[in-house]
Every structure is written in structure tokens, then in C-alpha cells.
Write an enzyme that holds these catalytic residues in place. Structure first.
Site, PDB file in Angstrom:
ATOM      1  N   THR A  91       0.834  -1.203   0.000  1.00  0.00           N
ATOM      2  CA  THR A  91       0.000   0.000   0.000  1.00  0.00           C
ATOM      3  C   THR A  91       0.868   1.252   0.000  1.00  0.00           C
ATOM      4  O   THR A  91       0.626   2.204  -0.745  1.00  0.00           O
ATOM      5  CB  THR A  91      -0.951  -0.008   1.218  1.00  0.00           C
ATOM      6  N   ASN A  98       1.406   4.610  -7.562  1.00  0.00           N
ATOM      7  CA  ASN A  98       0.201   4.799  -8.387  1.00  0.00           C
ATOM      8  C   ASN A  98      -0.391   6.198  -8.230  1.00  0.00           C
ATOM      9  O   ASN A  98      -0.815   6.828  -9.204  1.00  0.00           O
ATOM     10  CB  ASN A  98      -0.851   3.739  -8.050  1.00  0.00           C
ATOM     11  N   TYR A 144       5.267  -0.443   8.388  1.00  0.00           N
ATOM     12  CA  TYR A 144       4.627   0.874   8.384  1.00  0.00           C
ATOM     13  C   TYR A 144       5.682   1.982   8.367  1.00  0.00           C
ATOM     14  O   TYR A 144       5.645   2.870   7.508  1.00  0.00           O
ATOM     15  CB  TYR A 144       3.737   0.983   9.621  1.00  0.00           C
TER      16      TYR A 144
HETATM   17  P1  NAD Z   1      -7.638   4.692   9.110  1.00  0.00           P
HETATM   18  O1  NAD Z   1      -7.163   3.281   9.173  1.00  0.00           O
HETATM   19  O2  NAD Z   1      -8.891   5.067   9.795  1.00  0.00           O
HETATM   20  O3  NAD Z   1      -7.760   5.168   7.597  1.00  0.00           O
HETATM   21  C1  NAD Z   1      -7.044   4.619   6.540  1.00  0.00           C
HETATM   22  C2  NAD Z   1      -7.988   4.425   5.366  1.00  0.00           C
HETATM   23  O4  NAD Z   1      -7.257   3.913   4.239  1.00  0.00           O
HETATM   24  C3  NAD Z   1      -9.098   3.420   5.653  1.00  0.00           C
HETATM   25  O5  NAD Z   1     -10.346   3.929   5.254  1.00  0.00           O
HETATM   26  C4  NAD Z   1      -8.706   2.202   4.838  1.00  0.00           C
HETATM   27  O6  NAD Z   1      -9.793   1.399   4.481  1.00  0.00           O
HETATM   28  C5  NAD Z   1      -7.998   2.845   3.666  1.00  0.00           C
HETATM   29  N1  NAD Z   1      -7.031   1.967   2.991  1.00  0.00           N
HETATM   30  C6  NAD Z   1      -6.056   1.197   3.557  1.00  0.00           C
HETATM   31  N2  NAD Z   1      -5.370   0.538   2.629  1.00  0.00           N
HETATM   32  C7  NAD Z   1      -5.918   0.879   1.425  1.00  0.00           C
HETATM   33  C8  NAD Z   1      -5.658   0.492   0.084  1.00  0.00           C
HETATM   34  N3  NAD Z   1      -4.681  -0.376  -0.216  1.00  0.00           N
HETATM   35  N4  NAD Z   1      -6.426   1.031  -0.908  1.00  0.00           N
HETATM   36  C9  NAD Z   1      -7.432   1.893  -0.614  1.00  0.00           C
HETATM   37  N5  NAD Z   1      -7.714   2.288   0.647  1.00  0.00           N
HETATM   38  C10 NAD Z   1      -6.975   1.785   1.651  1.00  0.00           C
HETATM   39  O7  NAD Z   1      -6.427   5.591   9.656  1.00  0.00           O
HETATM   40  P2  NAD Z   1      -6.307   7.160   9.910  1.00  0.00           P
HETATM   41  O8  NAD Z   1      -5.952   7.339  11.328  1.00  0.00           O
HETATM   42  O9  NAD Z   1      -7.468   7.884   9.368  1.00  0.00           O
HETATM   43  O10 NAD Z   1      -5.016   7.493   9.051  1.00  0.00           O
HETATM   44  C11 NAD Z   1      -5.091   8.091   7.773  1.00  0.00           C
HETATM   45  C12 NAD Z   1      -3.667   8.380   7.291  1.00  0.00           C
HETATM   46  O11 NAD Z   1      -2.980   9.238   8.204  1.00  0.00           O
HETATM   47  C13 NAD Z   1      -2.814   7.113   7.149  1.00  0.00           C
HETATM   48  O12 NAD Z   1      -2.017   7.228   5.986  1.00  0.00           O
HETATM   49  C14 NAD Z   1      -1.923   7.154   8.375  1.00  0.00           C
HETATM   50  O13 NAD Z   1      -0.689   6.517   8.144  1.00  0.00           O
HETATM   51  C15 NAD Z   1      -1.758   8.658   8.588  1.00  0.00           C
HETATM   52  N6  NAD Z   1      -1.456   8.947  10.007  1.00  0.00           N
HETATM   53  C16 NAD Z   1      -2.426   8.848  10.972  1.00  0.00           C
HETATM   54  C17 NAD Z   1      -2.094   9.089  12.297  1.00  0.00           C
HETATM   55  C18 NAD Z   1      -3.114   9.029  13.398  1.00  0.00           C
HETATM   56  O14 NAD Z   1      -2.737   9.229  14.551  1.00  0.00           O
HETATM   57  N7  NAD Z   1      -4.373   8.806  13.153  1.00  0.00           N
HETATM   58  C19 NAD Z   1      -0.771   9.397  12.640  1.00  0.00           C
HETATM   59  C20 NAD Z   1       0.176   9.441  11.635  1.00  0.00           C
HETATM   60  C21 NAD Z   1      -0.166   9.234  10.315  1.00  0.00           C
END
Ligand code: NAD
Ligand code: UDP
Length: 311
Positions: A91, A98, A144
Site C-alpha cells: 500500500t 500509483n 509501516y
Molecule cells: P484509518 O485506518 O482510519 O484510515 C485509513 C484508510 O485507508 C481506511 O479507510 C482504509 O480502508 C484505507 N485503505 C487502507 N489501505 C488501502 C488500500 N490499499 N487502498 C485503498 N484504501 C486503503 O487511519 P487514519 O488514522 O485515518 O489514518 C489516515 C492516514 O494518516 C494514514 O495514511 C496514516 O498513516 C496517517 N497517520 C495517521 C495518524 C493518526 O494518529 N491517526 C498518525 C500518523 C499518520
């Protein structure tokens, strides 16, 4: 008014971002494979004619006509990203290639949601963007951490090589309504445990620290970063107020008037001992700083879990 693609738009942060961008009058394409996201998170947006949902896995290419891409698709909690580590890497690597290919082809600006995990278990505290980090390349978190590091590298290389218009944001621990109840992250875990009067599971002694940012503050920062022309990043976004995990556990118990006890469980492998963003760059360049204190953000998150997620 812009056409904006939000990958991972049905997830926790993505759903808040879609909602806010719609309010601002943009056309939104929310792309998600529903691995950790859910339709429930975006159900309230479905009736808006400017909102479009595409079920797609970003490890496969896609062609869409858009002006901006917020690239968030990736499982974010340790439980979820370690469930299928090879998929997590795909991913981050194939998915980001992509999305960068798409940005290049349609000349869209693309913002990557990177993470404080690129700093690993940091030896510099608080962490400025200039710190290169201390990351284990072969541990359980590496799919990750290293995945996001490669994603950042890809962003920079597409920028240098193909002039793709990029923004990189390093997000620190963010919490709020719509966190998945089963994602094992500390805020959702503690709140759910407290509401159900179950033991609060503190991993290790609980002296490790995190700095928690409420989701509405983060969304403001993401949008500000996307829509300025001075800085491509990487840029830290987070709340510098730092707490030990034990402090968080006690706060949640107090705020929920829970009868839960604190119990200690083994610390997971490579769990960072401290984490606090240096947000000097965001303050200076975006005039952004978080405004929601932990107590206020927790109150809103507790209400959300009380109303919808205690069963
Ligand atoms: P989340 O898991 O709720 O959201 C991630 C979303 O991506 C989900 O809806 C999931 O279904 C989708 N997804 C995963 N793999 C996929 C794929 N191969 N194709 C299409 N969709 C896919 O997590 P979040 O907390 O909302 O995080 C969103 C982004 O922010 C992520 O990239 C995460 O790494 C980054 N982030 C979040 C935090 C946090 O504290 N929440 C901290 C650092 C970074
Ligand atoms: N943690 C905990 N109990 C839990 C879940 C998490 O003590 O039930 C700890 C975890 O070991 C880490 C911190 O809380 O030190 C934050 O964990 P989370 O998974 O939310 O995010 P991380 O910052 O580690 O990616």
C-alpha cells in the site's frame, strides 16, 4: 472550487477531511478499499451530489481527473498495519507510486499523509523535521515505518525527477470521533475499556509519552499545507502537549467516572519511548497551531463512543 481526491477517505481522518472539503464547496472523490475504513463514516455525505465514493485498492492504478490529491490510504494503527505487513508495504510503495503516477499524469498537487513513525524511537526530543530518525528496519513496526519512509522518498524523487507538485506532512498521534473501535489505538482502547468498566490495559510501565492532536486541528493543518506555495515539506503536524500513557489512562478514568482498574501488559516490540512534535515550521509557515486541549478533545471523543460504540 476544485476536484479533490481523498485516498483513504472512508477512514478516521479521511472522513473528517472529506466532510470539511465538501463544506468548503469542493467536488470530492473518496477512494477506499474499506480495509479499516467504513461506509458508516461517510454515510452522512452520500446524499451530497458533489461527493462520490469509489471502492478501489490503491495498489492497482486508477485514472481520475482531479486537481488535488490527499493521499491518506494506509492502515494507521499498529494492530491493523501488522495484520498483513506485506500488504501494508505494498500500500505504501505501490499505492504511493500509483497516486504519484496519477498526479504526474493529470498535473494534480499531491499531499502525503506521512507519520511521526518516520522518527522511530527518537534520540532527539522534541522531533524537528530535520531529524532523520532512529528506525528498526526489520521489526514488526517496520512495514509501516519504513513503508512511510519509502513513500516520502518516492514523493521527493517524483518531485525532483518529474516536477510533480508535492506536499509531505508528518502526522503525530491524532484522535477523535470515528476512530475505529477495534483498531487498538490507545485513546479508543482506553475510552472503550473505561465505558465498559473493563481493565485499562497500560502497556509497560506507562512512562512512554505521546502528544495527542484532536482531529479538527489536524484537518485545518492539512488543508493549510495543501493550499500554500512556500513549502513542500516534510512538515510536522501535531499537538506538542505531551503526556505519559499512565497520565492518559488516569484522565480517561476520571472523565468517564469509570470503575475500571489500570492493569499492566507487556510493552510491544519497538514501542517508541517518547514522542513530541516540534511544530516551529508549521507555526511560521502556515500560521497553524493546534487549539483543542486534551480534556476538550477527550470529552468529544468520549461522547462519540458513548453514543455509538459501546455495545
Ligand atoms: P484509518 O485506518 O482510519 O484510515 C485509513 C484508510 O485507508 C481506511 O479507510 C482504509 O480502508 C484505507 N485503505 C487502507 N489501505 C488501502 C488500500 N490499499 N487502498 C485503498 N484504501 C486503503 O487511519 P487514519 O488514522 O485515518 O489514518 C489516515 C492516514 O494518516 C494514514 O495514511 C496514516 O498513516 C496517517 N497517520 C495517521 C495518524 C493518526 O494518529 N491517526 C498518525 C500518523 C499518520
Ligand atoms: N498503548 C497502551 N495500551 C493500549 C494501547 C496502546 O498502553 O491498550 C500504548 C502503546 O504501547 C504506545 C501508546 O499507547 O506506547 C500509543 O499507542 P498507539 O497504538 O495508539 O499508537 P503509536 O503511537 O504507538 O503508533
Amino acid at each position: 472550487m476544485k476536484r479533490i481526491l481523498v485516498t483513504g477517505g472512508a477512514g478516521f481522518i479521511g472522513s473528517h477531511l472529506c466532510e470539511r472539503l465538501l463544506t468548503d464547496g469542493h467536488d470530492i472523490i473518496c477512494l477506499d478499499n474499506f480495509f479499516t475504513g467504513s461506509k458508516q463514516n461517510i454515510l452522512h455525505l452520500m446524499d451530497d451530489h458533489r461527493f462520490e465514493l469509489v471502492r478501489h485498492d490503491i495498489i492497482q492504478p486508477v485514472l481520475l481527473e482531479v486537481d488535488q490529491i490527499y493521499h491518506l490510504a494506509c492502515p494507521a494503527s499498529p494492530v491493523h498495519y501488522q495484520y498483513n505487513p506485506v500488504k501494508t508495504i505494498k500500500t505504501n510503495v505501490m499505492g504511493t507510486i500509483n497516486m504519484l503516477g496519477l498526479a504526474k499524469r493529470v498535473r494534480a498537487r499531491i499531499l502525503l499523509a506521512s507519520t511521526s513513525e518516520v522518527y522511530g524511537d527518537p534520540h532527539v526530543h522534541p522531533q524537528p523535521e530535520s531529524y532523520w530518525g532512529n528506525v528498526n528496519p526489520i521489526g514488526k513496526r517496520s512495514c509501516y515505518d519504513e513503508g512511510k519512509r519509502v513513500a516520502e522518498t518516492l514523493m521527493m524523487d517524483y518531485h525532483r525527477q518529474n516536477k510533480v507538485d508535492i506536499r509531505i506532512v508528518r502526522i503525530f498521534n491524532t484522535y477523535g470521533p470515528r476512530m475505529a473501535r477495534n483498531d487498538g489505538r490507545v485513546v479508543s482502547n482506553f475510552i472503550l475499556q473505561a465505558l465498559k468498566s473493563k481493565d485499562i490495559t497500560v502497556f509497560g510501565e506507562g512512562n512512554q509519552t505521546r502528544s495527542f492532536c484532536f482531529v479538527s486541528d489536524l484537518i485545518e493543518g492539512l488543508i493549510a499545507m495543501m493550499n500554500q506555495d512556500q513549502l513542500i515539506g516534510p512538515l510536522n503536524l501535531g499537538n506538542p502537549d505531551e503526556f505519559t500513557i499512565l497520565e492518559l489512562a488516569r484522565k480517561v478514568i476520571e472523565m468517564t467516572s469509570s470503575s475500571s482498574r489500570i492493569v499492566h501488559q507487556p510493552l510491544p516490540e519497538d514501542d517508541p519511548t517518547q514522542r513530541q512534535p516540534d511544530i516551529t515550521l508549521a507555526k511560521k509557515n502556515l500560521k497553524w497551531s493546534p487549539g483543542v486541549k486534551l480534556d476538550q478533545g477527550l470529552r468529544e471523543t468520549i461522547s462519540y463512543f458513548k453514543e455509538s460504540h459501546t455495545s
